[in-house]
Design a protein around this motif. Structure first.
Motif, short mmCIF file in Angstrom:
data_model
loop_
_atom_site.label_atom_id
_atom_site.label_comp_id
_atom_site.label_asym_id
_atom_site.label_seq_id
_atom_site.Cartn_x
_atom_site.Cartn_y
_atom_site.Cartn_z
N ALA A 159 1.85 5.54 -5.12
CA ALA A 159 0.51 5.20 -5.82
C ALA A 159 0.16 3.89 -5.24
O ALA A 159 0.75 3.27 -4.53
CB ALA A 159 0.66 5.30 -7.32
N ASP A 160 -1.21 3.41 -5.67
CA ASP A 160 -1.64 2.13 -5.02
C ASP A 160 -2.73 1.90 -6.05
O ASP A 160 -3.01 2.32 -6.89
CB ASP A 160 -1.97 2.25 -3.65
N LEU A 161 -3.29 0.56 -5.55
CA LEU A 161 -4.67 -0.03 -6.16
C LEU A 161 -5.81 0.14 -5.23
O LEU A 161 -6.87 -0.44 -5.68
CB LEU A 161 -4.29 -1.55 -6.54
N SER A 162 -5.64 0.75 -4.14
CA SER A 162 -6.78 1.03 -3.39
C SER A 162 -7.78 2.02 -3.68
O SER A 162 -8.87 1.72 -3.33
CB SER A 162 -6.04 1.61 -1.66
N LYS A 163 -7.44 3.19 -4.44
CA LYS A 163 -8.15 4.15 -4.39
C LYS A 163 -8.87 4.32 -5.99
O LYS A 163 -10.20 3.78 -6.26
CB LYS A 163 -7.51 5.46 -4.09
N ALA A 164 -8.11 4.55 -6.89
CA ALA A 164 -8.67 4.80 -8.14
C ALA A 164 -9.14 3.40 -8.75
O ALA A 164 -10.02 3.35 -9.55
CB ALA A 164 -7.56 5.45 -9.16
N SER A 215 4.87 12.86 -4.91
CA SER A 215 3.89 13.24 -5.43
C SER A 215 2.96 11.84 -5.20
O SER A 215 3.09 11.00 -5.57
CB SER A 215 3.94 13.35 -6.94
N ASP A 216 1.84 12.31 -4.29
CA ASP A 216 1.03 10.97 -3.95
C ASP A 216 -0.14 11.11 -4.74
O ASP A 216 -1.07 11.79 -4.93
CB ASP A 216 0.26 10.91 -2.43
N GLU A 217 -0.10 9.96 -5.63
CA GLU A 217 -1.07 9.94 -6.79
C GLU A 217 -2.04 8.80 -6.58
O GLU A 217 -2.71 8.25 -7.84
CB GLU A 217 -0.44 9.81 -8.07
N GLY A 219 0.89 -1.19 -0.18
CA GLY A 219 0.05 0.09 0.05
C GLY A 219 0.90 1.22 0.03
O GLY A 219 2.24 1.07 0.30
N ALA A 220 0.22 2.38 -0.29
CA ALA A 220 0.89 3.62 -0.19
C ALA A 220 1.27 3.87 1.11
O ALA A 220 2.31 4.74 1.26
CB ALA A 220 0.09 4.72 -0.86
N SER A 221 0.44 3.32 2.05
CA SER A 221 0.90 3.59 3.52
C SER A 221 2.45 3.28 3.71
O SER A 221 2.97 3.50 4.39
CB SER A 221 0.08 2.76 4.33
N GLU A 222 2.84 1.85 3.27
CA GLU A 222 3.91 1.54 3.75
C GLU A 222 5.17 2.43 2.77
O GLU A 222 6.22 2.82 3.44
CB GLU A 222 4.55 0.00 3.03
N VAL A 257 -5.98 -5.89 -2.09
CA VAL A 257 -4.84 -6.66 -2.23
C VAL A 257 -3.47 -6.01 -1.67
O VAL A 257 -2.39 -6.69 -1.82
CB VAL A 257 -4.53 -6.63 -3.97
N ARG A 258 -3.78 -4.76 -1.18
CA ARG A 258 -2.55 -4.19 -0.50
C ARG A 258 -1.45 -4.03 -1.30
O ARG A 258 -0.27 -3.92 -0.83
CB ARG A 258 -2.26 -4.86 0.79
N THR A 259 -1.61 -3.52 -2.59
CA THR A 259 -0.70 -3.31 -3.41
C THR A 259 -0.34 -1.76 -3.44
O THR A 259 -1.37 -0.98 -4.07
CB THR A 259 -0.65 -3.95 -4.73
N HIS A 303 -6.52 15.52 -4.51
CA HIS A 303 -6.11 15.67 -3.10
C HIS A 303 -7.24 14.98 -2.16
O HIS A 303 -8.56 15.45 -2.40
CB HIS A 303 -6.04 17.17 -2.61
N ASN A 304 -6.88 14.14 -1.14
CA ASN A 304 -7.63 13.71 -0.10
C ASN A 304 -7.85 14.71 0.90
O ASN A 304 -6.89 15.08 1.57
CB ASN A 304 -7.24 12.38 0.32
N PRO A 305 -8.79 15.40 1.55
CA PRO A 305 -10.25 15.15 1.07
C PRO A 305 -11.07 16.05 0.22
O PRO A 305 -12.15 15.85 -0.22
CB PRO A 305 -10.86 15.20 2.60
C1 LIG Z 1 -3.97 10.23 0.06
C2 LIG Z 1 -3.73 8.98 0.46
N1 LIG Z 1 -2.52 8.49 0.52
C3 LIG Z 1 -2.17 7.06 0.63
C4 LIG Z 1 -3.34 6.29 1.42
C5 LIG Z 1 -2.72 4.92 1.88
O1 LIG Z 1 -3.57 3.89 0.92
P1 LIG Z 1 -3.14 2.45 0.78
O2 LIG Z 1 -2.26 1.96 1.85
O3 LIG Z 1 -4.23 1.73 0.93
O4 LIG Z 1 -2.52 2.60 -0.48
C6 LIG Z 1 -4.43 6.93 1.42
C7 LIG Z 1 -5.47 6.00 2.07
O5 LIG Z 1 -6.75 6.59 2.48
C8 LIG Z 1 -4.67 8.16 0.90
O6 LIG Z 1 -6.01 8.82 1.22
#
Ligand SMILES: Cc1ncc(COP(=O)(O)O)c(C=O)c1O
Length: 374
Positions: free
Chosen positions: A213-218, A187-189, A84-87, A224-226, A159-161
């Motif tokens: 970037a990740d597969l969680s959002k778009a 750049s968080d995409e 995930g982008a978290s890591e 899958v936590r990728t 941008h979130n939110p």
């Molecule tokens: C802007 C942004 N970056 C990163 C993440 C991390 O997501 P993940 O670990 O599922 O890739 C989130 C999750 O809400 C997010 O909103």
């Protein structure tokens, strides 16, 4: 060392599984494993069902990296897979944590952006994505915050939110500014490429930028936590590889194959998110106009969330709490240091959105009637 509370995740944990309509999520329509497998050819399905449950490689499975490199138009070596982008954020903030260092972040923003450096004792400086400024991400404000101790500047577009985006030219100007000063531009995409106005390009094309970037959002297959990082600098890449070998060793092989399929079939997977987001945003625009005496908002330029506010200026947490009683889950703005706001995700519930808005509308009317008589 201590983490500050993750208010958003605590809220979601409390209500997400018991509230009928989830308008708090930042993801899109839901996919099952069989939905994703059905997109693959016979050979890939066979490979998925018969692959060995061993460790994957710390940099990520070759085929997954190849699929991402092709999508992002970069060399395969530039792709580092993470959980995930978290890591990716954990790796980056860990590496930025030098004595006296500061990092520049958006506010409001995803809590992890600030929670990680704060827990590591790194100074955090914030640029504001303000409604008074039309939720514009202002490059001049970002530049003014930087000094010789700045290690990293983080952009998140869409941008979130708020759903704000930064234009390609502004991104390039920030890239040049950071490259000259030896500051890492991240750049968080994760919401790219879901857009409602002008599309913008991935920063993967910029030689000194780091993309996460990740597969969680778009893509909306968070299970899958990728996640991945695009990095053109070989020295930094070596650091990421080592960090992730320590943190998590590798992703799951199951998630990697499903991810590879989703990326190869991205027209279908991303198309489903974009279609739901576009359709539901149209409905939301009408809804917001009908309720403008109670709710203010700025329509998002990208992503799957909006960040409306109560025009009364009061704290939106009681409003969000009362909404759960009507089966509507919103995310209180205090989770983003913006108490009069709330986050509204418009893509997760997919085709149920009209019903969710009907219910939400009834609630908003009852709420404002109560306010008038109070
Ligand atoms: C802007 C942004 N970056 C990163 C993440 C991390 O997501 P993940 O670990 O599922 O890739 C989130 C999750 O809400 C997010 O909103």
């Amino acid at each position: 060392m201590q983490f500050k509370p993750f208010l958003l995740d605590a809220w979601l944990e409390q209500y997400e599984h018991v509230t009928e309509f989830n308008l708090a999520a930042s993801t899109g329509p839901v996919w099952s494993v069989s939905d994703i497998l059905a997109l693959a050819d016979h050979g890939t399905q066979h490979r998925f069902l018969n692959h060995e449950l061993v460790y994957s490689r710390p940099a990520g499975a070759d085929r997954l990296r190849e699929a991402i490199a092709e999508m992002q138009q970069v060399q395969v070596e530039a792709v580092q897979i993470v959980a995930g982008a978290s890591e990716a954020l954990l790796v980056l903030m860990w590496l930025a944590a030098e004595p006296g260092a500061n990092v520049i972040l958006p506010q409001p923003g995803f809590t992890t952006f600030s929670a990680l450096p704060e827990s590591l004792g790194v100074e955090t400086r914030f640029y504001r994505v303000r409604r008074e400024n039309g939720f514009r991400i202002d490059p001049d404000e970002i530049k003014r915050l930087a000094d010789s101790k700045t290690k990293l500047i983080l952009l998140n577009s869409p941008h979130n939110p708020t759903g704000a985006t930064i234009g390609d030219n502004e991104m390039e100007a920030l890239h040049d500014f950071t490259a000259e000063r030896g500051i890492q531009l991240v750049s968080d995409e994760v919401y790219h490429p879901i857009y409602h106005g002008n599309s913008t390009r991935s920063a993967a094309r910029l030689p000194h930028a780091t993309v996460i970037a990740d597969l969680s959002k778009a893509f909306s297959i968070a299970g899958v936590r990728t996640g991945w990082m695009i990095e053109h600098d070989a020295r930094r890449r070596q650091q990421y590889w080592t960090a992730r070998a320590y943190f998590s060793i590798s992703n799951t092989t199951i998630g990697e194959i499903l991810s590879e399929i989703a990326i190869r079939k991205r027209e279908t997977v991303l198309g489903k998110t974009q279609a739901a987001a576009t359709r539901n945003l149209g409905l939301l625009e009408r809804f917001m106009s009908d309720h403008r005496d109670v709710l203010g908002w700025i329509s998002p330029q990208g992503g799957m969330t909006a960040f409306p506010w109560l025009v009364s200026g009061e704290n939106a947490r009681p409003f969000c709490q009362a909404a759960t009683k009507h089966g509507i889950l919103l995310a209180p703005g205090d989770c983003f240091d913006s108490p009069s706001h709330f986050r509204l995700g418009f893509a997760k519930v997919g085709d149920d959105f009209p019903r969710a808005l009907d219910r939400f509308g009834t609630f908003v009317k009852s709420w404002s009637a109560k306010m008038v008589t109070a």
